[in-house]
Design a protein around this motif. Structure first.
Motif, short mmCIF file in Angstrom:
data_model
loop_
_atom_site.label_atom_id
_atom_site.label_comp_id
_atom_site.label_asym_id
_atom_site.label_seq_id
_atom_site.Cartn_x
_atom_site.Cartn_y
_atom_site.Cartn_z
N GLY A 138 15.80 0.72 5.63
CA GLY A 138 17.13 0.44 6.17
C GLY A 138 18.30 0.76 5.29
N ALA A 139 18.09 1.36 4.14
CA ALA A 139 19.19 1.68 3.24
C ALA A 139 20.12 2.71 3.87
CB ALA A 139 18.65 2.20 1.92
N LYS A 140 21.44 2.48 3.73
CA LYS A 140 22.44 3.39 4.30
C LYS A 140 23.26 4.10 3.22
CE LYS A 140 21.43 2.01 8.49
NZ LYS A 140 20.64 2.89 9.40
N PHE A 141 23.19 3.64 1.98
CA PHE A 141 24.04 4.19 0.92
C PHE A 141 23.58 5.58 0.49
CE2 PHE A 141 20.90 1.16 -0.86
CZ PHE A 141 20.14 2.02 -1.64
N PRO A 142 24.48 6.38 -0.09
CA PRO A 142 24.11 7.72 -0.56
C PRO A 142 23.30 7.66 -1.85
CG PRO A 142 26.42 7.30 -1.01
CD PRO A 142 25.93 6.14 -0.20
N PHE A 143 22.46 8.67 -2.06
CA PHE A 143 21.60 8.76 -3.24
C PHE A 143 22.12 9.77 -4.25
CE2 PHE A 143 17.78 7.90 -0.24
CZ PHE A 143 17.85 6.54 -0.47
N ALA A 151 8.00 -4.23 -4.14
CA ALA A 151 9.03 -5.25 -4.38
C ALA A 151 10.32 -4.62 -4.91
CB ALA A 151 8.51 -6.30 -5.37
N VAL A 152 10.21 -3.71 -5.87
CA VAL A 152 11.43 -3.13 -6.44
C VAL A 152 12.07 -2.14 -5.47
CG1 VAL A 152 10.71 -3.51 -8.82
CG2 VAL A 152 10.17 -1.33 -7.72
N THR A 153 11.26 -1.48 -4.66
CA THR A 153 11.82 -0.58 -3.65
C THR A 153 12.62 -1.37 -2.63
OG1 THR A 153 9.99 0.97 -3.94
CG2 THR A 153 11.29 1.21 -1.96
N GLN A 154 12.11 -2.51 -2.23
CA GLN A 154 12.83 -3.38 -1.30
C GLN A 154 14.13 -3.88 -1.92
OE1 GLN A 154 12.07 -4.48 2.13
NE2 GLN A 154 14.22 -4.86 1.75
N SER A 155 14.08 -4.23 -3.20
CA SER A 155 15.29 -4.69 -3.90
C SER A 155 16.35 -3.60 -3.93
CB SER A 155 14.92 -5.12 -5.32
OG SER A 155 16.08 -5.49 -6.06
N PHE A 156 15.92 -2.38 -4.18
CA PHE A 156 16.85 -1.26 -4.21
C PHE A 156 17.40 -0.96 -2.81
CE2 PHE A 156 17.39 3.48 -4.07
CZ PHE A 156 18.49 3.57 -4.92
N ALA A 157 16.52 -0.94 -1.83
CA ALA A 157 16.94 -0.63 -0.46
C ALA A 157 17.92 -1.65 0.08
CB ALA A 157 15.71 -0.53 0.45
N SER A 158 17.77 -2.90 -0.32
CA SER A 158 18.65 -3.96 0.17
C SER A 158 20.00 -3.98 -0.53
CB SER A 158 17.97 -5.32 -0.03
OG SER A 158 17.88 -5.64 -1.42
N GLY A 159 20.16 -3.17 -1.58
CA GLY A 159 21.42 -3.13 -2.31
C GLY A 159 21.50 -4.11 -3.47
#
Length: 435
Positions: free
Chosen positions: A300-305, A273-281
């Motif tokens: 699907g995350a596109k942002f830089p880490f 759940a929290v990984t999905q929240s992070f990946a979605s922005g």
């Protein structure tokens, strides 16, 4: 953590990428390498390292997300050794932690197998399941300073394959949107960063409090500068330190200060759940580790880490910037009927070219020497390979019940329990285990 700093870092990484990043791993030994770091001397004991490579071996591990890349590597291995085969036996990490020893004993499965650093590795060594690797050429393919977690009493039983950073993973775009100008250098700065992220409508810190295997990762960085010694959890287990000591109470009080910045119902949240929240922005920081980068990308995350560790002290008292771990300890089963093939597959995975396929395909740094990283996310966090980091302390626990008591104290505090009460309850469990 300014925009300019990120641009400078990215420019530097392009240069590092052109030259190959394999040499950088030598600087990641940190104090966690300890006095025993390095390659033990001696000769192997009865390990089949020569002869025909044939038979289908079982490779037991817990990383289902690596299955496709390993399948690709297995195909290359079989092309080299047509009379051999490899079947992956994959269990969820929590199940693997609790059942692997029983399953691999007697080679029911796991001709080649992995182990978690710390308690599980020690248990498997004591059970005599490892065929010692000391004296074999394969050991020399690894960075000496990073393989100590696979050794015991001067014998190299296993080879830690993965080099990960057990510290919060951050969305760089979110940090820049919140106006972060530099990495937080102290506790007040970290709280201010979280406050600024909250002001931008992000969940500042996504934390899987309901997933024991991942919830405890945050504790690594919460104690790294608070504890009086680097072996703080070894001393809690031995009774020399207590969780009611001031330094650990301070840590629990800081967990209480983080309550407003976690997602709602944080103590029951799953890692998915929290990984999905992070990946979605929606969430700006994921309080687990670099080992989840590939999983976040798959969502699907596109942002830089980048990685952002809480500095829980003032800047002048901070000894470490973050934590790392050397884990996924590869070993050959001493009872294997396909020991020669298992060792050959270990050699294959330990070749720098094949280790690069694994690393770049899975988003995991490795401990094999001379590996070139082309994965953009591995390059993004590569500066941490040369920073002041501590070997992840939560894996110092050899008694998993004691570790659970300590980590559950933090979960209880986030759930609303007063720090002193949570510490007293945890210490009661520890005392009972030690009685």
């Amino acid at each position: 953590m300014s925009t300019h700093r990120f641009l400078d870092r990215r420019s530097a990484l392009r240069l590092l990428g052109a030259a190959g990043l394999g040499l950088a791993t030598a600087a990641c030994a940190g104090p966690g390498g300890g006095a025993d770091a390095g390659r033990p001397s001696g000769t192997p004991s009865g390990l089949a390292t020569s002869g025909a490579v044939k038979g289908t071996l079982s490779f037991a591990h817990w990383r289902a997300e690596d299955k496709a890349v390993l399948t690709e590597l297995i195909a290359s291995f079989v092309k080299k050794h047509p009379d051999a085969g490899v079947e992956q036996d994959i269990s969820p990490s929590d199940d693997y932690q609790s059942t692997a020893l029983r399953r691999i004993q007697g080679s029911k499965t796991g001709d080649l197998f992995t182990a978690f650093r710390g308690a599980q590795f020690e248990q498997i060594v004591k059970a005599g399941v490892y065929a010692p690797l000391t004296g074999t050429d394969v050991v020399g393919r690894y960075d000496d300073a990073l393989i100590a977690p696979g050794a015991a009493k001067g014998v190299q039983y296993g080879l830690p394959y993965q080099l990960v950073f057990n510290m919060p993973l951050a969305n760089v775009d979110a940090l820049e949107k919140a106006g972060a100008t530099e990495a937080p250098k102290d506790w007040d700065g970290f709280l201010q960063l979280l406050d600024d992220l909250k002001g931008e409508k992000y969940v500042p810190l996504a934390w899987p409090g309901g997933d024991a295997g991942n919830a405890g990762q945050l504790l690594n960085t919460m104690v790294m500068n608070n504890a009086p010694d680097d072996d703080m959890f070894t001393k809690i287990e031995s009774g020399e330190y207590k969780v009611t000591d001031d330094w650990f109470l301070s840590t629990l009080e800081q967990y209480a200060q983080l309550r407003p910045y976690f997602q709602p119902r944080a103590t029951g949240s799953t890692a998915d759940a929290v990984t999905q929240s992070f990946a979605s922005g929606k969430a700006a920081i994921l309080a687990t580790g670099s080992y989840q980068m590939a999983g976040v990308r798959a969502l699907g995350a596109k942002f830089p880490f980048d990685l952002v560790a809480p500095i829980t002290t003032t800047a002048d008292k901070a000894r470490y910037e973050g934590v790392f771990n050397a884990t996924f300890v590869l070993g050959v089963n001493s009872a294997s009927a396909h020991q020669r093939a298992a060792f050959a597959f270990l050699e294959f995975l330990s070749d720098p070219a094949n280790a690069a396929v694994y690393a770049n395909g899975t988003g995991q740094h490795v401990t094999v020497k001379d590996v070139e990283y082309t994965n953009p996310d591995l390059k993004a966090v590569a500066p941490w390979l040369t920073r002041k980091t501590l070997l992840a302390p939560r894996f110092q626990f050899l008694d998993l019940d004691i570790r659970a008591a300590v980590e559950n104290a933090a979960v209880a505090v986030v759930g609303g329990t007063k720090p002193a009460k949570a510490a007293e309850e945890a210490q009661r469990v520890i005392d009972q285990k030690r009685a």
